[in-house]
Design a protein around this motif. Structure first.
Motif, PDB file in Angstrom:
ATOM      1  N   THR A 104       0.843  -1.197   0.000  1.00 35.70           N
ATOM      2  CA  THR A 104       0.000   0.000   0.000  1.00 35.70           C
ATOM      3  C   THR A 104       0.878   1.246   0.000  1.00 35.70           C
ATOM      4  O   THR A 104       0.663   2.173  -0.792  1.00 35.70           O
ATOM      5  N   ASN A 105       1.888   1.256   0.868  1.00 36.47           N
ATOM      6  CA  ASN A 105       2.793   2.405   0.961  1.00 36.47           C
ATOM      7  C   ASN A 105       3.590   2.616  -0.322  1.00 36.47           C
ATOM      8  O   ASN A 105       3.911   3.756  -0.669  1.00 36.47           O
ATOM      9  N   LEU A 106       3.905   1.534  -1.033  1.00 32.09           N
ATOM     10  CA  LEU A 106       4.637   1.635  -2.300  1.00 32.09           C
ATOM     11  C   LEU A 106       3.730   2.082  -3.456  1.00 32.09           C
ATOM     12  O   LEU A 106       4.208   2.422  -4.526  1.00 32.09           O
ATOM     13  N   GLY A 107       2.413   2.041  -3.217  1.00 26.79           N
ATOM     14  CA  GLY A 107       1.476   2.462  -4.259  1.00 26.79           C
ATOM     15  C   GLY A 107       0.951   1.327  -5.114  1.00 26.79           C
ATOM     16  O   GLY A 107       0.260   1.560  -6.104  1.00 26.79           O
TER      17      GLY A 107
ATOM     18  N   ARG B 210      -8.741  -0.670   6.227  1.00 29.60           N
ATOM     19  CA  ARG B 210      -8.590  -0.192   4.856  1.00 29.60           C
ATOM     20  C   ARG B 210      -9.267  -1.179   3.909  1.00 29.60           C
ATOM     21  O   ARG B 210      -9.191  -2.380   4.113  1.00 29.60           O
ATOM     22  N   PHE B 211      -9.867  -0.641   2.862  1.00 30.46           N
ATOM     23  CA  PHE B 211     -10.527  -1.480   1.865  1.00 30.46           C
ATOM     24  C   PHE B 211      -9.996  -1.141   0.484  1.00 30.46           C
ATOM     25  O   PHE B 211      -9.711   0.016   0.179  1.00 30.46           O
ATOM     26  N   TYR B 212      -9.893  -2.175  -0.345  1.00 26.02           N
ATOM     27  CA  TYR B 212      -9.328  -2.072  -1.683  1.00 26.02           C
ATOM     28  C   TYR B 212     -10.296  -2.734  -2.660  1.00 26.02           C
ATOM     29  O   TYR B 212     -11.091  -3.583  -2.268  1.00 26.02           O
ATOM     30  N   TYR B 213     -10.181  -2.397  -3.951  1.00 23.18           N
ATOM     31  CA  TYR B 213     -10.943  -3.125  -4.965  1.00 23.18           C
ATOM     32  C   TYR B 213     -10.289  -4.493  -5.122  1.00 23.18           C
ATOM     33  O   TYR B 213      -9.096  -4.582  -5.429  1.00 23.18           O
ATOM     34  N   GLU B 214     -11.066  -5.537  -4.922  1.00 18.95           N
ATOM     35  CA  GLU B 214     -10.512  -6.888  -4.960  1.00 18.95           C
ATOM     36  C   GLU B 214      -9.892  -7.216  -6.321  1.00 18.95           C
ATOM     37  O   GLU B 214      -8.814  -7.783  -6.398  1.00 18.95           O
ATOM     38  N   GLY B 215     -10.557  -6.839  -7.401  1.00 17.91           N
ATOM     39  CA  GLY B 215     -10.026  -7.117  -8.735  1.00 17.91           C
ATOM     40  C   GLY B 215      -8.665  -6.479  -8.969  1.00 17.91           C
ATOM     41  O   GLY B 215      -7.780  -7.073  -9.589  1.00 17.91           O
ATOM     42  N   GLU B 216      -8.498  -5.263  -8.453  1.00 17.88           N
ATOM     43  CA  GLU B 216      -7.222  -4.559  -8.595  1.00 17.88           C
ATOM     44  C   GLU B 216      -6.128  -5.254  -7.784  1.00 17.88           C
ATOM     45  O   GLU B 216      -4.994  -5.400  -8.248  1.00 17.88           O
TER      46      GLU B 216
ATOM     47  N   ARG C 106      11.996  -2.324  -5.944  1.00 14.23           N
ATOM     48  CA  ARG C 106      12.277  -0.972  -6.438  1.00 14.23           C
ATOM     49  C   ARG C 106      11.938  -0.860  -7.930  1.00 14.23           C
ATOM     50  O   ARG C 106      11.312   0.097  -8.371  1.00 14.23           O
ATOM     51  N   LEU C 107      12.356  -1.864  -8.714  1.00 14.38           N
ATOM     52  CA  LEU C 107      12.077  -1.847 -10.152  1.00 14.38           C
ATOM     53  C   LEU C 107      10.625  -2.217 -10.450  1.00 14.38           C
ATOM     54  O   LEU C 107      10.035  -1.705 -11.397  1.00 14.38           O
ATOM     55  N   ILE C 108      10.063  -3.105  -9.648  1.00 12.41           N
ATOM     56  CA  ILE C 108       8.649  -3.459  -9.805  1.00 12.41           C
ATOM     57  C   ILE C 108       7.803  -2.203  -9.604  1.00 12.41           C
ATOM     58  O   ILE C 108       6.875  -1.932 -10.361  1.00 12.41           O
ATOM     59  N   ARG C 109       8.164  -1.405  -8.610  1.00  8.66           N
ATOM     60  CA  ARG C 109       7.435  -0.149  -8.348  1.00  8.66           C
ATOM     61  C   ARG C 109       7.498   0.772  -9.560  1.00  8.66           C
ATOM     62  O   ARG C 109       6.512   1.358  -9.955  1.00  8.66           O
ATOM     63  N   LYS C 110       8.697   0.891 -10.158  1.00  9.51           N
ATOM     64  CA  LYS C 110       8.845   1.729 -11.350  1.00  9.51           C
ATOM     65  C   LYS C 110       7.939   1.255 -12.483  1.00  9.51           C
ATOM     66  O   LYS C 110       7.340   2.050 -13.190  1.00  9.51           O
TER      67      LYS C 110
END
Length: 78
Positions: A30-33, A45-51, A70-74
């Motif tokens: 979550t913190n990494l986006g 906290r709630f998220y869209y399950e499909g996402e 780090r690269l996955i985030r990019k």
């Protein structure tokens, strides 16, 4: 019973139990986006399950291919 506004949403705890990843990982992603919080109820906290499913699939494939977070985030967040 789930009300209409919660349809399609999954909580952090449900992600932990459904996908077998630690709560700390959900928070880190979550913190990494990687996961976008779409609703908060108290300290939940709630998220869209499909996402979440889609992002976990991408993250897993990239990690298996040897990419560090780090690269996955990019790649995923930009």
């Amino acid at each position: 019973m789930m009300n209409q506004s919660m349809k399609g949403l999954i909580s952090s705890q449900e992600i932990v139990s459904k996908f077998g990843i630690p709560y700390s990982t959900v928070t880190h992603y979550t913190n990494l986006g990687f996961f976008a919080v779409v609703k908060r109820k108290g300290n939940r906290r709630f998220y869209y399950e499909g996402e979440v499913v889609s992002q976990l699939d991408k993250i897993t494939r990239l990690k298996d291919a040897g990419y560090p977070l780090r690269l996955i985030r990019k790649k995923l967040v930009g």
